[in-house]
Design a protein around this motif. Sequence first.
Motif, PDB file in Angstrom:
ATOM      1  N   ALA A 141       0.846  -1.198   0.000  1.00  0.00           N
ATOM      2  CA  ALA A 141       0.000   0.000   0.000  1.00  0.00           C
ATOM      3  C   ALA A 141       0.878   1.244   0.000  1.00  0.00           C
ATOM      4  CB  ALA A 141      -0.909   0.012   1.229  1.00  0.00           C
ATOM      5  N   THR A 142       0.346   2.331  -0.540  1.00  0.00           N
ATOM      6  CA  THR A 142       1.086   3.594  -0.494  1.00  0.00           C
ATOM      7  C   THR A 142       0.856   4.273   0.854  1.00  0.00           C
ATOM      8  OG1 THR A 142      -0.762   4.764  -1.538  1.00  0.00           O
ATOM      9  CG2 THR A 142       1.018   3.986  -2.989  1.00  0.00           C
ATOM     10  N   PHE A 143       1.894   4.965   1.323  1.00  0.00           N
ATOM     11  CA  PHE A 143       1.793   5.755   2.552  1.00  0.00           C
ATOM     12  C   PHE A 143       2.837   6.863   2.485  1.00  0.00           C
ATOM     13  CE2 PHE A 143       3.154   6.699   6.949  1.00  0.00           C
ATOM     14  CZ  PHE A 143       1.960   7.225   7.411  1.00  0.00           C
ATOM     15  N   ASP A 144       2.397   8.078   2.721  1.00  0.00           N
ATOM     16  CA  ASP A 144       3.277   9.238   2.710  1.00  0.00           C
ATOM     17  C   ASP A 144       3.343   9.796   4.122  1.00  0.00           C
ATOM     18  OD1 ASP A 144       4.614  11.620   2.385  1.00  0.00           O
ATOM     19  OD2 ASP A 144       3.383  12.351   0.723  1.00  0.00           O
ATOM     20  N   PHE A 145       4.507   9.659   4.778  1.00  0.00           N
ATOM     21  CA  PHE A 145       4.596  10.117   6.167  1.00  0.00           C
ATOM     22  C   PHE A 145       4.617  11.638   6.296  1.00  0.00           C
ATOM     23  CE2 PHE A 145       9.215   8.667   5.585  1.00  0.00           C
ATOM     24  CZ  PHE A 145       9.684   9.917   5.210  1.00  0.00           C
ATOM     25  N   GLU A 146       4.579  12.364   5.164  1.00  0.00           N
ATOM     26  CA  GLU A 146       4.467  13.821   5.200  1.00  0.00           C
ATOM     27  C   GLU A 146       3.003  14.255   5.303  1.00  0.00           C
ATOM     28  OE1 GLU A 146       7.041  15.654   5.458  1.00  0.00           O
ATOM     29  OE2 GLU A 146       8.651  15.116   4.082  1.00  0.00           O
ATOM     30  N   LYS A 147       2.076  13.293   5.197  1.00  0.00           N
ATOM     31  CA  LYS A 147       0.643  13.612   5.251  1.00  0.00           C
ATOM     32  C   LYS A 147      -0.005  12.854   6.404  1.00  0.00           C
ATOM     33  CE  LYS A 147       0.502  14.140   0.207  1.00  0.00           C
ATOM     34  NZ  LYS A 147       0.004  13.555  -1.053  1.00  0.00           N
ATOM     35  N   GLU A 148      -1.145  13.347   6.829  1.00  0.00           N
ATOM     36  CA  GLU A 148      -1.848  12.710   7.940  1.00  0.00           C
ATOM     37  C   GLU A 148      -2.327  11.309   7.539  1.00  0.00           C
ATOM     38  OE1 GLU A 148      -2.063  13.627  11.048  1.00  0.00           O
ATOM     39  OE2 GLU A 148      -0.899  15.421  10.564  1.00  0.00           O
ATOM     40  N   PRO A 149      -2.072  10.305   8.382  1.00  0.00           N
ATOM     41  CA  PRO A 149      -2.488   8.928   8.063  1.00  0.00           C
ATOM     42  C   PRO A 149      -3.991   8.791   7.823  1.00  0.00           C
ATOM     43  CG  PRO A 149      -0.923   8.924   9.873  1.00  0.00           C
ATOM     44  CD  PRO A 149      -1.268  10.356   9.612  1.00  0.00           C
ATOM     45  N   LEU A 150      -4.792   9.495   8.632  1.00  0.00           N
ATOM     46  CA  LEU A 150      -6.249   9.386   8.509  1.00  0.00           C
ATOM     47  C   LEU A 150      -6.711   9.830   7.129  1.00  0.00           C
ATOM     48  CD1 LEU A 150      -8.635   8.515  10.280  1.00  0.00           C
ATOM     49  CD2 LEU A 150      -8.934  10.909  10.933  1.00  0.00           C
ATOM     50  N   ASP A 151      -6.070  10.856   6.583  1.00  0.00           N
ATOM     51  CA  ASP A 151      -6.424  11.354   5.252  1.00  0.00           C
ATOM     52  C   ASP A 151      -6.062  10.360   4.152  1.00  0.00           C
ATOM     53  OD1 ASP A 151      -7.267  13.652   6.506  1.00  0.00           O
ATOM     54  OD2 ASP A 151      -5.444  14.793   6.062  1.00  0.00           O
ATOM     55  N   GLN A 152      -5.216   9.388   4.490  1.00  0.00           N
ATOM     56  CA  GLN A 152      -4.799   8.378   3.517  1.00  0.00           C
ATOM     57  C   GLN A 152      -5.506   7.041   3.730  1.00  0.00           C
ATOM     58  OE1 GLN A 152      -0.317   8.525   2.804  1.00  0.00           O
ATOM     59  NE2 GLN A 152      -0.456   9.829   4.628  1.00  0.00           N
ATOM     60  N   GLY A 153      -6.496   7.050   4.638  1.00  0.00           N
ATOM     61  CA  GLY A 153      -7.273   5.835   4.862  1.00  0.00           C
ATOM     62  C   GLY A 153      -6.749   4.941   5.968  1.00  0.00           C
ATOM     63  N   TYR A 154      -5.816   5.429   6.781  1.00  0.00           N
ATOM     64  CA  TYR A 154      -5.260   4.631   7.878  1.00  0.00           C
ATOM     65  C   TYR A 154      -5.880   5.075   9.194  1.00  0.00           C
ATOM     66  CZ  TYR A 154      -1.719   3.105   4.552  1.00  0.00           C
ATOM     67  OH  TYR A 154      -1.075   2.573   3.459  1.00  0.00           O
ATOM     68  N   GLU A 155      -6.593   4.177   9.826  1.00  0.00           N
ATOM     69  CA  GLU A 155      -7.235   4.485  11.097  1.00  0.00           C
ATOM     70  C   GLU A 155      -6.196   4.517  12.220  1.00  0.00           C
ATOM     71  OE1 GLU A 155     -10.386   5.273  11.623  1.00  0.00           O
ATOM     72  OE2 GLU A 155     -10.840   5.099   9.490  1.00  0.00           O
ATOM     73  N   PRO A 156      -6.451   5.302  13.274  1.00  0.00           N
ATOM     74  CA  PRO A 156      -5.532   5.318  14.421  1.00  0.00           C
ATOM     75  C   PRO A 156      -5.384   3.918  15.018  1.00  0.00           C
ATOM     76  CG  PRO A 156      -7.070   7.147  14.558  1.00  0.00           C
ATOM     77  CD  PRO A 156      -7.537   6.280  13.425  1.00  0.00           C
TER      78      PRO A 156
END
Length: 204
Positions: free
Chosen positions: A165-180
């Motif tokens: 999966a893609t993940f950009d640590f410069e952006k908020e995880p929640l905005d990328q579909g990753y729940e806390p």
Amino acid sequence: WLNRLADEGILYRQGERFVAREPLQEPPFSALWQEAEHLFADNRPLLSYVAHCGALLERVLRGKENPLQTLFPEGSTEMAEAIYEQSTTMRYINALAASGFEAVLRNAGNGSLRVMEVGAGTGGTTASLLAVLPPSAHYTFTDVSSVFFDRAKERFGSKSNVSFATFDFEKEPLDQGYEPASFDIVAAANAVHASTDLRATLRR
């Protein structure tokens, strides 16, 4: 670099400019490479990388070559994989990562752990961590773009407990579909230092 040359009297400063009083001497490349051969005798992958960077240095500094060519020549991941997996330094670091990972897994019991690797790239650290991952745990291989996924799927895609999966640590995880709290372990090697705001990245 220019300031160092000025400090050594090879250049002199003229306002914001650096000027040579006479044509610059050609560096003693053969002697320097002999020294490098000696210093990198136990780390051939890193020597190959240094030599490749040296060959491209002038073109990169002049803006005539993309700096990514130093690590991914012609789009190949071969040099990067050699550095991140086969170099003496990274073999040691990846072994440490696997050992620490194994200790965490031991202490966590037999539950179904969820692991995310951030900036997994060429998969150099991934290979070491997956070697000690129990079948009950799930591993998510992430990078800022999917450019590395084809190669990663070739290497690790046969494992049923690995996803990509893609993940950009410069952006908020929640905005990328990753729940806390959706992962138990977050691993990163040679990645987090590249963030524009280290504190914000670590908070995320």
